[in-house]
Design a protein around this motif. Structure first.
Motif, PDB file in Angstrom:
ATOM      1  N   ALA A  90       0.847  -1.206   0.000  1.00 16.13           N
ATOM      2  CA  ALA A  90       0.000   0.000   0.000  1.00 16.13           C
ATOM      3  C   ALA A  90       0.872   1.242   0.000  1.00 16.13           C
ATOM      4  CB  ALA A  90      -0.920   0.021   1.222  1.00 16.13           C
ATOM      5  N   HIS A  91       0.283   2.347  -0.494  1.00 12.67           N
ATOM      6  CA  HIS A  91       0.868   3.663  -0.264  1.00 12.67           C
ATOM      7  C   HIS A  91       0.329   4.155   1.076  1.00 12.67           C
ATOM      8  CE1 HIS A  91       2.640   3.676  -4.097  1.00 12.67           C
ATOM      9  NE2 HIS A  91       1.636   4.146  -4.821  1.00 12.67           N
ATOM     10  N   LYS A  92       1.225   4.583   1.984  1.00  5.53           N
ATOM     11  CA  LYS A  92       0.773   4.886   3.345  1.00  5.53           C
ATOM     12  C   LYS A  92       1.210   6.250   3.860  1.00  5.53           C
ATOM     13  CE  LYS A  92       4.748   2.801   5.664  1.00  5.53           C
ATOM     14  NZ  LYS A  92       5.198   1.883   6.714  1.00  5.53           N
ATOM     15  N   HIS A  93       2.067   6.983   3.154  1.00  5.92           N
ATOM     16  CA  HIS A  93       2.569   8.264   3.663  1.00  5.92           C
ATOM     17  C   HIS A  93       1.544   9.365   3.378  1.00  5.92           C
ATOM     18  CE1 HIS A  93       6.369   6.430   4.560  1.00  5.92           C
ATOM     19  NE2 HIS A  93       6.450   5.981   3.332  1.00  5.92           N
ATOM     20  N   VAL A  94       0.930   9.837   4.452  1.00 10.77           N
ATOM     21  CA  VAL A  94      -0.213  10.751   4.316  1.00 10.77           C
ATOM     22  C   VAL A  94       0.105  11.978   3.467  1.00 10.77           C
ATOM     23  CG1 VAL A  94      -1.789  12.267   5.605  1.00 10.77           C
ATOM     24  CG2 VAL A  94      -1.340   9.939   6.412  1.00 10.77           C
ATOM     25  N   PRO A  95       1.150  12.762   3.758  1.00 12.76           N
ATOM     26  CA  PRO A  95       1.391  13.973   2.955  1.00 12.76           C
ATOM     27  C   PRO A  95       1.666  13.665   1.487  1.00 12.76           C
ATOM     28  CG  PRO A  95       2.640  14.061   5.007  1.00 12.76           C
ATOM     29  CD  PRO A  95       2.109  12.673   4.870  1.00 12.76           C
ATOM     30  N   LEU A  96       2.399  12.594   1.184  1.00 10.59           N
ATOM     31  CA  LEU A  96       2.681  12.250  -0.207  1.00 10.59           C
ATOM     32  C   LEU A  96       1.410  11.842  -0.946  1.00 10.59           C
ATOM     33  CD1 LEU A  96       6.045  10.274   0.024  1.00 10.59           C
ATOM     34  CD2 LEU A  96       5.663  12.529  -0.988  1.00 10.59           C
ATOM     35  N   VAL A  97       0.573  11.095  -0.261  1.00  8.11           N
ATOM     36  CA  VAL A  97      -0.680  10.659  -0.885  1.00  8.11           C
ATOM     37  C   VAL A  97      -1.580  11.856  -1.178  1.00  8.11           C
ATOM     38  CG1 VAL A  97      -2.808   9.371  -0.471  1.00  8.11           C
ATOM     39  CG2 VAL A  97      -0.599   8.318   0.025  1.00  8.11           C
ATOM     40  N   GLU A  98      -1.562  12.857  -0.306  1.00  7.14           N
ATOM     41  CA  GLU A  98      -2.362  14.069  -0.550  1.00  7.14           C
ATOM     42  C   GLU A  98      -1.945  14.748  -1.849  1.00  7.14           C
ATOM     43  OE1 GLU A  98      -5.016  15.329   1.258  1.00  7.14           O
ATOM     44  OE2 GLU A  98      -4.874  13.399   2.287  1.00  7.14           O
ATOM     45  N   GLU A  99      -0.662  14.607  -2.206  1.00 12.36           N
ATOM     46  CA  GLU A  99      -0.154  15.225  -3.435  1.00 12.36           C
ATOM     47  C   GLU A  99      -0.287  14.305  -4.646  1.00 12.36           C
ATOM     48  OE1 GLU A  99       1.006  18.299  -3.746  1.00 12.36           O
ATOM     49  OE2 GLU A  99       0.626  18.725  -1.627  1.00 12.36           O
ATOM     50  N   ASN A 100      -0.645  13.047  -4.417  1.00 15.60           N
ATOM     51  CA  ASN A 100      -0.730  12.062  -5.503  1.00 15.60           C
ATOM     52  C   ASN A 100      -2.001  11.233  -5.318  1.00 15.60           C
ATOM     53  OD1 ASN A 100       2.207  12.151  -6.836  1.00 15.60           O
ATOM     54  ND2 ASN A 100       2.438  12.319  -4.619  1.00 15.60           N
ATOM     55  N   VAL A 101      -3.131  11.915  -5.433  1.00 15.70           N
ATOM     56  CA  VAL A 101      -4.418  11.305  -5.097  1.00 15.70           C
ATOM     57  C   VAL A 101      -4.733  10.131  -6.019  1.00 15.70           C
ATOM     58  CG1 VAL A 101      -6.892  11.710  -4.883  1.00 15.70           C
ATOM     59  CG2 VAL A 101      -5.265  13.480  -4.165  1.00 15.70           C
ATOM     60  N   GLY A 102      -4.572  10.337  -7.315  1.00 11.80           N
ATOM     61  CA  GLY A 102      -4.930   9.292  -8.265  1.00 11.80           C
ATOM     62  C   GLY A 102      -4.098   8.039  -8.084  1.00 11.80           C
ATOM     63  N   GLU A 103      -2.805   8.216  -7.872  1.00 14.02           N
ATOM     64  CA  GLU A 103      -1.921   7.059  -7.687  1.00 14.02           C
ATOM     65  C   GLU A 103      -2.299   6.274  -6.438  1.00 14.02           C
ATOM     66  OE1 GLU A 103       0.811   4.352  -8.727  1.00 14.02           O
ATOM     67  OE2 GLU A 103       0.185   6.091  -9.927  1.00 14.02           O
ATOM     68  N   SER A 104      -2.749   6.981  -5.399  1.00 18.67           N
ATOM     69  CA  SER A 104      -3.176   6.307  -4.177  1.00 18.67           C
ATOM     70  C   SER A 104      -4.418   5.467  -4.433  1.00 18.67           C
ATOM     71  CB  SER A 104      -3.456   7.343  -3.087  1.00 18.67           C
ATOM     72  OG  SER A 104      -3.987   6.734  -1.935  1.00 18.67           O
ATOM     73  N   ILE A 105      -5.353   5.995  -5.210  1.00 19.56           N
ATOM     74  CA  ILE A 105      -6.566   5.231  -5.534  1.00 19.56           C
ATOM     75  C   ILE A 105      -6.200   3.974  -6.323  1.00 19.56           C
ATOM     76  CG2 ILE A 105      -8.654   5.269  -6.960  1.00 19.56           C
ATOM     77  CD1 ILE A 105      -9.029   8.173  -6.102  1.00 19.56           C
ATOM     78  N   ILE A 106      -5.306   4.133  -7.290  1.00 18.72           N
ATOM     79  CA  ILE A 106      -4.912   2.980  -8.105  1.00 18.72           C
ATOM     80  C   ILE A 106      -4.243   1.913  -7.241  1.00 18.72           C
ATOM     81  CG2 ILE A 106      -3.381   2.214  -9.960  1.00 18.72           C
ATOM     82  CD1 ILE A 106      -5.916   3.641 -10.897  1.00 18.72           C
ATOM     83  N   ASN A 107      -3.294   2.331  -6.425  1.00 13.89           N
ATOM     84  CA  ASN A 107      -2.527   1.347  -5.659  1.00 13.89           C
ATOM     85  C   ASN A 107      -3.335   0.755  -4.505  1.00 13.89           C
ATOM     86  OD1 ASN A 107       0.316   0.197  -5.429  1.00 13.89           O
ATOM     87  ND2 ASN A 107      -0.021   0.924  -3.339  1.00 13.89           N
ATOM     88  N   ASN A 108      -3.967   1.612  -3.707  1.00 16.15           N
ATOM     89  CA  ASN A 108      -4.620   1.128  -2.484  1.00 16.15           C
ATOM     90  C   ASN A 108      -5.989   0.523  -2.728  1.00 16.15           C
ATOM     91  OD1 ASN A 108      -2.368   2.172  -1.283  1.00 16.15           O
ATOM     92  ND2 ASN A 108      -3.408   3.717  -0.067  1.00 16.15           N
ATOM     93  N   ILE A 109      -6.738   1.051  -3.699  1.00 19.92           N
ATOM     94  CA  ILE A 109      -8.082   0.522  -3.955  1.00 19.92           C
ATOM     95  C   ILE A 109      -8.051  -0.515  -5.075  1.00 19.92           C
ATOM     96  CG2 ILE A 109     -10.449   1.087  -4.623  1.00 19.92           C
ATOM     97  CD1 ILE A 109     -10.111   3.806  -3.327  1.00 19.92           C
ATOM     98  N   LEU A 110      -7.542  -0.117  -6.264  1.00 16.50           N
ATOM     99  CA  LEU A 110      -7.500  -1.067  -7.372  1.00 16.50           C
ATOM    100  C   LEU A 110      -6.608  -2.260  -7.017  1.00 16.50           C
ATOM    101  CD1 LEU A 110      -8.048  -2.031 -10.233  1.00 16.50           C
ATOM    102  CD2 LEU A 110      -6.166  -0.544 -11.025  1.00 16.50           C
ATOM    103  N   GLY A 111      -5.439  -1.999  -6.388  1.00 15.01           N
ATOM    104  CA  GLY A 111      -4.544  -3.093  -6.026  1.00 15.01           C
ATOM    105  C   GLY A 111      -5.208  -4.085  -5.086  1.00 15.01           C
TER     106      GLY A 111
END
Length: 651
Positions: free
Chosen positions: A391-412
């Protein structure tokens, strides 16, 4: 002139040192030959002494002839037996009880061989050895050789250190039991450490003066200041687990005021099996948890892991790699190490092969969002258990990369869960986070949606889908502890977001064991949470680390920089309408998530994935629609208690 003299002295000193080193190396290389020669003379002297004892120091001429006639055979047989049984190996300064058993075994074997030789070979010879001489020889062999070997260790450990040149640090050790005393003797036996433990300090309220060989219980922790002065000590050793977090924290506070150091030793049974050295380390934050470390019951795990094929996603990460280490203890038939980073997968595979080579490890470099690649892995390797830690877990980085977080954490998660369901995996355990409860960050929302998908797909599946919620994991990649430690090394300041901020903490082993324990306890649909006690203030954590680094409170500046996007002041472990119930383990609670329908969650997940690279405002709007809690700062939570102790526990 003086410079020339000094340079000449240094040259002479170097040449002298080099000479002694060459001499030492030469002696070491000739060690076996020297030992054989020394034993040869010792056996000859012991054999002569056996005759002296038989004839009260006045050996008749006839028996002197018997001595000389049999001397080559007696000494030769004893040398042969002692060499064959390994009695010339090992260093005498490390002698212990097992060496005396080996000496006894060699002496018995040599005596029996000499008796057989005397009886069968010398039967018709006039130079038969008197029986009492053989008994005397046997006894004196043990006494003399045992005494010589003991004298070497006594000199090395007791007499040589008296000049003070070897001992640089006198110490006390906390504990009043036999294992602690044995650990202390092991340290005292390692003269190269330069440490001498001179007494034991009871952690209990007892002043019984108990003695273990030359070590005595000199008092209790309440008398520590006086004891440190009386015994002129500068170091206090604490065995892991002897003092609980709060008491060790108080002791650390007093240590800085009183001017002594605290060092941590591993428990005797955990780390010293077959080892010649005692690992000593500084106090770490894990020792100072503001609660009792979780002692999870792993007995039921072997039933679900032994002989099975286990797949771990994110196997190269902090949690994933520790999961692999813990799982290898339970003898899976095959372990699939899945991750995107080839270097991390390479390192964890090599480590596992070194430590548990009986298991077959299958490294797979793959992206969990690549459905075709994941299908190939499930089809060819057929896992029985899946532990999903990627999973992507670093809160500030995920805030700057919303789409990538959805792909990795939800789609993955969807890809992994779909294939686990399709291929009939026994159990699927997802690693979630306390940030998924009333989330204020994109990361928390993506993990909340992943939780929902796992819970709902399991409603009509043979696979048991289980989730675990973590607090902050100490020492994991990106955790606050390494950041604070680096800031302390630079001299400060330590930067925190808000002095009011609190977090739940757990160690990496606790986190991984919670995941494995959940797999053994869950039947599907549960969310498991480790009982982590009261949340810890981040500013208290910073002050703890300052003290651990040897600085006084206030010597390192602590600066507030304000909360970052997505951060919360207080973390929560449950939603208000989630019912927490006790389990068969008193440190793990379980809850069943709020009711969602699979069709509804599937639609939401599909919509978010399709919109992953849309405008950020659009994505945030969709997330707010699907996760209405997303947004505001929650009120400070109350400590959650199980709803009803009388309810049936989850086994």
């Amino acid at each position: 002139m003086s410079n020339h003299t000094a340079e000449s002295d240094r040259t002479d000193s170097k040449e002298s040192t080099a000479f002694h080193l060459r001499l030492r190396d030469r002696l070491v290389s000739m060690r076996l030959a020297l030992l054989i020669v020394c034993h040869l003379f010792a056996f000859a002297a012991i054999y002569w002494a056996a005759f002296l004892m038989r004839f009260t120091l006045d050996i008749p001429l006839k028996y002197q002839e018997i001595y000389w006639a049999n001397l080559p055979f007696v000494v030769g047989l004893k040398l042969l037996v002692f060499y064959a049984l390994g009695s010339f190996h090992g260093w005498w300064r490390h002698v212990n009880f097992s060496d005396f058993i080996a000496l006894l075994r060699s002496a018995v074997a040599a005596s029996l061989l000499i008796i057989a030789f005397d009886y069968f070979v010398m039967q018709n010879w006039q130079h038969r050895i008197p029986r009492i001489v053989l008994v005397n020889d046997f006894v004196m062999t043990i006494v003399v050789l045992g005494g010589l070997r003991s004298c070497w260790r006594v000199w090395d450990e007791r007499i040589a250190p008296l000049d003070g040149s070897r001992v640089t640090d006198r110490a006390l050790i906390v504990g009043s039991d036999f294992d602690t005393a044995k650990l202390a003797h092991l340290i005292n036996g390692q003269t190269k450490l330069g440490i001498r433990i001179v007494g034991m300090v009871s952690a209990l309220d007892q002043r019984n003066g108990r003695r273990y060989s030359d070590l005595r219980v000199v008092g209790t922790l309440e008398d520590l200041s006086t004891l440190m002065q009386q015994h002129r000590t500068t170091t206090l050793f604490v065995v892991t687990g002897t003092l609980k977090g709060r008491r060790l924290r108080d002791l650390l506070d007093s240590a800085s005021d009183r001017g002594f150091k605290i060092k941590i030793l591993p428990p005797l049974n955990d780390h010293l099996r077959g080892a010649d050295s005692v690992p000593i380390r500084e106090v770490s934050y894990n020792d100072l948890l503001r609660r009792e470390p979780a002692d999870l019951n792993l007995g039921a795990i072997e039933k679900i892991v032994d002989g099975k094929t286990v797949l771990v996603t994110g196997a190269g990460g902090s949690i994933g790699s520790e999961l692999c280490r813990q799982l290898s203890r339970f003898h899976p038939r095959k372990m699939i190490l899945l991750g995107r980073g080839e270097n991390r997968i390479y390192h964890i595979e090599r480590e596992l092969n070194d430590n548990a080579p009986h298991i077959r490890y299958v490294p797979r470099i793959a992206n969990i969002t690549d459905a075709a690649r994941i299908r190939e892995i499930f089809e060819t390797l057929k896992p029985d258990l899946v532990f999903h830690a990627a999973a992507h877990k670093h809160v500030p980085l995920v805030e700057e990369n919303v789409g990538e977080s959805i792909i990795n954490n939800i789609l993955g998660t969807k890809v992994m869960a779909d294939h686990a369901h399709e291929f009939g995996v026994d159990r699927f355990v997802m690693v979630s986070t306390d940030k998924s409860v009333n989330p204020t960050s994109i990361m928390g929302c993506t993990k909340q949606m992943a939780e929902r998908y796992c819970q709902t797909i399991g409603q009509n599946s043979k696979t048991a889908f289980i989730s675990t919620r973590f607090g902050n994991v100490l020492g994991s990649a990106g955790s606050v502890v390494p950041l604070f430690q680096e800031q302390i090394r630079r001299g400060g300041p330590i930067t925190i977001t808000d002095k009011r901020m609190t977090r739940y903490f757990m160690t990496i082993p606790e986190a991984s064991q919670l995941v494995i324990q959940a797999a053994s306890m869950g039947s599907g649909g549960e969310i498991f949470v480790l009982e982590m006690g009261e949340p810890v203030k981040i500013i208290d954590l910073a002050n703890d680390l300052i003290r651990l680094a040897g600085h006084s409170p206030g010597s390192i500046e602590i600066v507030e920089k304000g909360m970052r996007p997505g951060e919360k002041l207080y973390e929560e472990l449950y939603y208000g309408d989630e019912k927490s119930i006790p389990t068969s383990h008193d440190q793990i609670l379980s809850s069943h998530s709020r009711a969602f329908r699979f069709e509804e969650v599937e639609h939401q997940v599909h919509t978010l994935i399709e919109s992953a690279y849309a405008d950020t405002a659009v994505i945030r709007g969709l997330i707010k629609k699907f996760v209405p809690e997303y947004g505001g700062q929650p009120a400070k939570p109350q400590q959650r208690k199980p709803n009803s102790p009388e309810k049936e526990k989850i086994q």
